[in-house]
Design a protein around this motif. Structure first.
Motif, PDB file in Angstrom:
ATOM      1  N   ILE A  85       0.847  -1.197   0.000  1.00 24.04           N
ATOM      2  CA  ILE A  85       0.000   0.000   0.000  1.00 24.04           C
ATOM      3  C   ILE A  85       0.879   1.243   0.000  1.00 24.04           C
ATOM      4  CG2 ILE A  85      -1.843   1.246   1.180  1.00 24.04           C
ATOM      5  CD1 ILE A  85      -2.675  -1.488   0.117  1.00 24.04           C
ATOM      6  N   VAL A  86       0.803   1.996  -1.085  1.00 25.65           N
ATOM      7  CA  VAL A  86       1.603   3.216  -1.252  1.00 25.65           C
ATOM      8  C   VAL A  86       0.757   4.417  -0.841  1.00 25.65           C
ATOM      9  CG1 VAL A  86       2.805   4.666  -2.927  1.00 25.65           C
ATOM     10  CG2 VAL A  86       2.973   2.165  -3.085  1.00 25.65           C
ATOM     11  N   THR A  87       1.355   5.326  -0.086  1.00 26.71           N
ATOM     12  CA  THR A  87       0.579   6.458   0.436  1.00 26.71           C
ATOM     13  C   THR A  87       1.156   7.827   0.083  1.00 26.71           C
ATOM     14  OG1 THR A  87       1.784   6.363   2.540  1.00 26.71           O
ATOM     15  CG2 THR A  87      -0.275   5.107   2.397  1.00 26.71           C
ATOM     16  N   LYS A  88       2.387   7.871  -0.457  1.00 27.22           N
ATOM     17  CA  LYS A  88       3.000   9.164  -0.736  1.00 27.22           C
ATOM     18  C   LYS A  88       4.014   9.020  -1.868  1.00 27.22           C
ATOM     19  CE  LYS A  88       6.111  12.613   1.391  1.00 27.22           C
ATOM     20  NZ  LYS A  88       6.921  12.934   2.591  1.00 27.22           N
ATOM     21  N   GLY A  89       4.133  10.089  -2.660  1.00 26.81           N
ATOM     22  CA  GLY A  89       5.135  10.104  -3.712  1.00 26.81           C
ATOM     23  C   GLY A  89       5.745  11.488  -3.851  1.00 26.81           C
ATOM     24  N   GLU A  90       7.046  11.517  -4.080  1.00 29.89           N
ATOM     25  CA  GLU A  90       7.741  12.795  -4.287  1.00 29.89           C
ATOM     26  C   GLU A  90       8.927  12.560  -5.199  1.00 29.89           C
ATOM     27  OE1 GLU A  90      10.342  15.899  -1.642  1.00 29.89           O
ATOM     28  OE2 GLU A  90       8.476  15.143  -0.756  1.00 29.89           O
ATOM     29  N   GLY A  91       8.971  13.285  -6.309  1.00 29.78           N
ATOM     30  CA  GLY A  91      10.054  13.089  -7.267  1.00 29.78           C
ATOM     31  C   GLY A  91      10.058  11.673  -7.783  1.00 29.78           C
ATOM     32  N   CYS A  92      11.174  10.965  -7.601  1.00 31.72           N
ATOM     33  CA  CYS A  92      11.307   9.573  -8.037  1.00 31.72           C
ATOM     34  C   CYS A  92      10.992   8.578  -6.925  1.00 31.72           C
ATOM     35  CB  CYS A  92      12.730   9.314  -8.533  1.00 31.72           C
ATOM     36  SG  CYS A  92      13.250  10.318  -9.946  1.00 31.72           S
ATOM     37  N   TYR A  93      10.512   9.047  -5.781  1.00 31.60           N
ATOM     38  CA  TYR A  93      10.374   8.182  -4.615  1.00 31.60           C
ATOM     39  C   TYR A  93       8.913   7.937  -4.241  1.00 31.60           C
ATOM     40  CZ  TYR A  93      15.362   8.887  -3.975  1.00 31.60           C
ATOM     41  OH  TYR A  93      16.724   8.918  -4.170  1.00 31.60           O
ATOM     42  N   LEU A  94       8.672   6.761  -3.667  1.00 31.56           N
ATOM     43  CA  LEU A  94       7.381   6.390  -3.104  1.00 31.56           C
ATOM     44  C   LEU A  94       7.572   5.991  -1.649  1.00 31.56           C
ATOM     45  CD1 LEU A  94       6.038   4.075  -5.966  1.00 31.56           C
ATOM     46  CD2 LEU A  94       5.360   6.445  -5.537  1.00 31.56           C
ATOM     47  N   TRP A  95       6.523   6.199  -0.840  1.00 35.51           N
ATOM     48  CA  TRP A  95       6.514   5.750   0.542  1.00 35.51           C
ATOM     49  C   TRP A  95       5.320   4.830   0.741  1.00 35.51           C
ATOM     50  CZ3 TRP A  95       8.598  10.247  -0.953  1.00 35.51           C
ATOM     51  CH2 TRP A  95       9.773  10.684  -0.335  1.00 35.51           C
ATOM     52  N   ASP A  96       5.522   3.733   1.466  1.00 36.49           N
ATOM     53  CA  ASP A  96       4.397   2.853   1.763  1.00 36.49           C
ATOM     54  C   ASP A  96       3.707   3.294   3.048  1.00 36.49           C
ATOM     55  OD1 ASP A  96       5.815   1.803   3.938  1.00 36.49           O
ATOM     56  OD2 ASP A  96       6.384  -0.042   2.897  1.00 36.49           O
ATOM     57  N   ALA A  97       2.654   2.562   3.407  1.00 37.50           N
ATOM     58  CA  ALA A  97       1.846   2.963   4.558  1.00 37.50           C
ATOM     59  C   ALA A  97       2.602   2.857   5.877  1.00 37.50           C
ATOM     60  CB  ALA A  97       0.573   2.119   4.614  1.00 37.50           C
ATOM     61  N   ASP A  98       3.729   2.168   5.866  1.00 39.29           N
ATOM     62  CA  ASP A  98       4.558   2.074   7.068  1.00 39.29           C
ATOM     63  C   ASP A  98       5.696   3.080   7.069  1.00 39.29           C
ATOM     64  OD1 ASP A  98       3.200  -0.046   8.363  1.00 39.29           O
ATOM     65  OD2 ASP A  98       4.072  -1.453   6.937  1.00 39.29           O
ATOM     66  N   GLY A  99       5.734   3.957   6.043  1.00 39.06           N
ATOM     67  CA  GLY A  99       6.754   4.995   5.997  1.00 39.06           C
ATOM     68  C   GLY A  99       8.057   4.583   5.344  1.00 39.06           C
ATOM     69  N   ARG A 100       8.127   3.372   4.775  1.00 36.50           N
ATOM     70  CA  ARG A 100       9.342   2.946   4.081  1.00 36.50           C
ATOM     71  C   ARG A 100       9.428   3.623   2.716  1.00 36.50           C
ATOM     72  NH1 ARG A 100       8.270  -2.369   6.796  1.00 36.50           N
ATOM     73  NH2 ARG A 100       6.537  -2.560   5.324  1.00 36.50           N
ATOM     74  N   ARG A 101      10.639   4.053   2.351  1.00 36.28           N
ATOM     75  CA  ARG A 101      10.844   4.779   1.096  1.00 36.28           C
ATOM     76  C   ARG A 101      11.441   3.849   0.043  1.00 36.28           C
ATOM     77  NH1 ARG A 101      14.959   9.816  -0.077  1.00 36.28           N
ATOM     78  NH2 ARG A 101      16.433   8.081  -0.152  1.00 36.28           N
ATOM     79  N   TYR A 102      10.980   4.042  -1.203  1.00 36.27           N
ATOM     80  CA  TYR A 102      11.468   3.255  -2.329  1.00 36.27           C
ATOM     81  C   TYR A 102      11.796   4.189  -3.502  1.00 36.27           C
ATOM     82  CZ  TYR A 102       8.774  -0.247   0.270  1.00 36.27           C
ATOM     83  OH  TYR A 102       8.246  -1.030   1.257  1.00 36.27           O
ATOM     84  N   PHE A 103      12.910   3.910  -4.177  1.00 36.58           N
ATOM     85  CA  PHE A 103      13.161   4.597  -5.444  1.00 36.58           C
ATOM     86  C   PHE A 103      12.378   3.863  -6.517  1.00 36.58           C
ATOM     87  CE2 PHE A 103      15.154   5.568  -9.421  1.00 36.58           C
ATOM     88  CZ  PHE A 103      15.454   6.910  -9.309  1.00 36.58           C
ATOM     89  N   ASP A 104      11.483   4.581  -7.180  1.00 33.68           N
ATOM     90  CA  ASP A 104      10.589   3.963  -8.165  1.00 33.68           C
ATOM     91  C   ASP A 104      11.238   3.980  -9.546  1.00 33.68           C
ATOM     92  OD1 ASP A 104       8.513   2.911  -9.604  1.00 33.68           O
ATOM     93  OD2 ASP A 104       7.293   4.731  -9.557  1.00 33.68           O
ATOM     94  N   ALA A 105      12.021   2.941  -9.843  1.00 30.73           N
ATOM     95  CA  ALA A 105      12.676   2.855 -11.144  1.00 30.73           C
ATOM     96  C   ALA A 105      11.733   2.401 -12.244  1.00 30.73           C
ATOM     97  CB  ALA A 105      13.875   1.894 -11.076  1.00 30.73           C
ATOM     98  N   VAL A 106      10.472   2.118 -11.878  1.00 29.99           N
ATOM     99  CA  VAL A 106       9.471   1.747 -12.874  1.00 29.99           C
ATOM    100  C   VAL A 106       8.716   2.987 -13.377  1.00 29.99           C
ATOM    101  CG1 VAL A 106       7.577   0.142 -13.371  1.00 29.99           C
ATOM    102  CG2 VAL A 106       9.229  -0.414 -11.579  1.00 29.99           C
ATOM    103  N   GLY A 107       8.810   4.090 -12.640  1.00 34.95           N
ATOM    104  CA  GLY A 107       8.107   5.301 -13.056  1.00 34.95           C
ATOM    105  C   GLY A 107       6.605   5.116 -13.044  1.00 34.95           C
ATOM    106  N   GLY A 108       6.091   4.501 -11.963  1.00 35.95           N
ATOM    107  CA  GLY A 108       4.661   4.212 -11.880  1.00 35.95           C
ATOM    108  C   GLY A 108       4.341   3.062 -12.813  1.00 35.95           C
ATOM    109  N   MET A 109       3.799   3.391 -13.966  1.00 31.39           N
ATOM    110  CA  MET A 109       3.550   2.433 -15.041  1.00 31.39           C
ATOM    111  C   MET A 109       4.025   3.082 -16.339  1.00 31.39           C
ATOM    112  SD  MET A 109       2.444  -0.650 -15.620  1.00 31.39           S
ATOM    113  CE  MET A 109       1.546  -1.098 -14.156  1.00 31.39           C
ATOM    114  N   TRP A 110       5.345   3.327 -16.396  1.00 31.02           N
ATOM    115  CA  TRP A 110       5.996   4.026 -17.511  1.00 31.02           C
ATOM    116  C   TRP A 110       5.527   5.480 -17.635  1.00 31.02           C
ATOM    117  CZ3 TRP A 110       8.864   0.226 -20.227  1.00 31.02           C
ATOM    118  CH2 TRP A 110       8.378  -1.085 -20.195  1.00 31.02           C
ATOM    119  N   CYS A 111       5.070   6.108 -16.571  1.00 30.05           N
ATOM    120  CA  CYS A 111       4.320   7.349 -16.794  1.00 30.05           C
ATOM    121  C   CYS A 111       4.679   8.542 -15.924  1.00 30.05           C
ATOM    122  CB  CYS A 111       2.825   7.081 -16.653  1.00 30.05           C
ATOM    123  SG  CYS A 111       2.302   6.535 -15.017  1.00 30.05           S
ATOM    124  N   THR A 112       5.369   8.392 -14.801  1.00 25.68           N
ATOM    125  CA  THR A 112       5.566   9.544 -13.912  1.00 25.68           C
ATOM    126  C   THR A 112       6.767  10.372 -14.380  1.00 25.68           C
ATOM    127  OG1 THR A 112       6.856   8.190 -12.359  1.00 25.68           O
ATOM    128  CG2 THR A 112       4.501   8.393 -11.948  1.00 25.68           C
TER     129      THR A 112
END
Length: 466
Positions: free
Chosen positions: A38-65
């Protein structure tokens, strides 16, 4: 991510999603056991899940962000438009200012005489409309039987009944569904890595073009109305075609009065450093271009079919016909305003040039993964790339599907704060255009460690990697 990894704060969200949501391409068993991240936040290239863990989104959402998430000026533009005109009927003879401005802007950016724009709700509906327009155009010209569509293996063109039938990607065709077969033909994928052993790139290209000519001779040019191609096949495995392939396929279309549809749902708006890839990267001006995804950088759903003045003039001749297709949300003013702001940001910040520059660096760094025993091929163009895993680098033999090495790799990456997309035996990446060289290094270094760790796991399980 497993259920046990959730905090109490995330538990309720996770359970609501697992109990009620049906996600695209749901895999029922794993979903019922593990649910979703469950993703709850996004900023730049990063996403945060509902537990506050940060991920670099190398997928760009679905080829789109493309411009990155969390843009205040995008949110402000969307909010302002929603307050001023949140919706307006777009059918027949009613328009709105945002849609008019966006249509004109797309006509400026598109190649050649592609000056006409039909707005849709996304990529699938844009392709659906393009395929239907092929029949309409030829019927008006006195060729009502010229309705057949030619596509390729490993292509993905959408998920409506018609577009999933036009595409042909491994895993998309399942026995529980039925697909349109009549009038749709599929040629070989132009996948250089999987070309016949010992065949040169030029010879492979010759064979692909000859296959198209043979199909036309067999079916009849009087029955084939359109050819659809992603300039770079995206979900089918980041397939970069042989040099000259698209130009020669376009020339075949020209000779046989076949409309060329460039499906640029992924490649448009900067993914490989251009507004559109067809002309700038491959030297062709198609009859139609379908686009979505990067059109709004994913902030609001929107798609568009951009087509030539020649097609418009033919369909409009005489002034008595109706083009009876469209959608409630065609030309949606909020979506169109988001697209206008998105284009403004890409242009103002020089993101096309950045995508080309950092994308070139990303390509070079990813290529260093080719020394790993599990890696059979690293391929891509600028900011769309993939790593293909194999059991044997010499024979290119894949691992058995049940091994699931690409999912294992993506899970290992996720545990280290990186998102890549597992598809078959591939791990796919399409990061936002705002990615930096430092972030590209993080992606490659993390992916390397994940591949090494998974390779070690496989060896311990007795799976041979040659």
């Amino acid at each position: 991510m497993t259920h046990a990894a959730h905090s109490l704060a995330n538990e309720a969200l996770w359970e609501k999603d697992r109990a009620h949501a049906v996600h695209p391409w749901t895999n029922f068993g794993p979903f019922e056991r593990q649910g979703s991240l469950i993703v709850t936040k996004g900023e730049g290239c990063y996403l945060w899940d509902a537990d506050g863990r940060r991920y670099f989104d190398a997928v760009g959402g679905m080829w789109c962000t493309n411009i990155g998430l969390g843009r205040r000026e995008m949110a402000d533009a969307i909010a302002e438009q929603a307050m001023r005109l949140g919706y307006s009927n777009y059918f027949v003879d009613i328009g709105n200012d945002a849609a008019a401005l966006l249509a004109a802007r797309l006509a400026e950016l598109a190649p050649g005489d592609l000056n006409r724009v039909h707005f849709t709700t996304g990529g699938s509906t844009a392709v659906d409309t393009a395929v239907r327009m092929v029949s309409y155009y030829h019927h008006v010209r006195g060729n009502p039987d010229k309705t057949h569509i030619v596509s390729r293996d490993a292509s993905y063109h959408g998920s409506t009944y018609l577009t999933i039938s036009v595409g042909k990607r491994a895993g998309d065709r399942i026995e529980e569904f039925r697909y349109k077969e009549e009038g749709i033909h599929h040629l070989s994928s132009p996948n250089l890595y999987r070309r016949p052993e010992g065949m040169s790139e030029d010879a492979f290209c010759d064979a692909l073009v000859a296959e198209f000519e043979d199909l036309i001779a067999r079916v009849g040019a009087e029955r084939i109305g359109g050819f659809i191609a992603e300039p770079i096949q995206a979900s089918g495995g980041i397939v970069i075609p042989p040099k000259g392939y698209l130009k020669r396929m376009w020339e075949v279309c020209q000779r046989h009065d076949i409309l060329f549809i460039a499906d640029e749902v992924v490649t448009a708006f900067g993914r490989i450093g251009h507004w559109f890839a067809s002309q700038d990267e491959f030297g062709i001006v198609p009859d139609m271009i379908t686009c979505a995804k990067g059109l709004t950088s994913g902030y609001v759903p929107l798609g568009a079919l951009i087509f030539s003045d020649r097609i418009w003039d033919t369909m409009a001749e005489g002034g008595h016909r109706w083009f009876s297709t469209g959608f409630t949300y065609s030309g949606h003013p909020v979506a169109c305003r988001a697209a206008l702001k998105n284009i403004e940001i890409i242009e103002r910040e020089g993101l096309l040039a950045q995508a080309a520059r950092v994308g070139g660096y990303f390509e070079a760094q990813l290529a260093t993964l080719a020394d790993l025993p599990l890696v059979g091929n690293v391929r891509g163009r600028k900011l769309m790339a993939c790593v293909e895993s194999v059991a044997n680098r010499e024979t290119k033999e894949p691992l058995p599907d049940e091994v699931g090495e690409s999912k294992r790799i993506s899970n290992a990456c996720e545990a280290m704060g990186l998102m890549v997309r597992p598809m078959g035996h591939l791990n796919v990446m399409s990061p936002p255009l705002v990615i930096t060289e430092g972030q590209a290094d993080f992606v490659v270094q993390t992916l390397r460690k994940a591949i090494v760790d998974v390779t070690d796991q496989l060896v311990r399980e007795g799976i041979r990697i040659a």
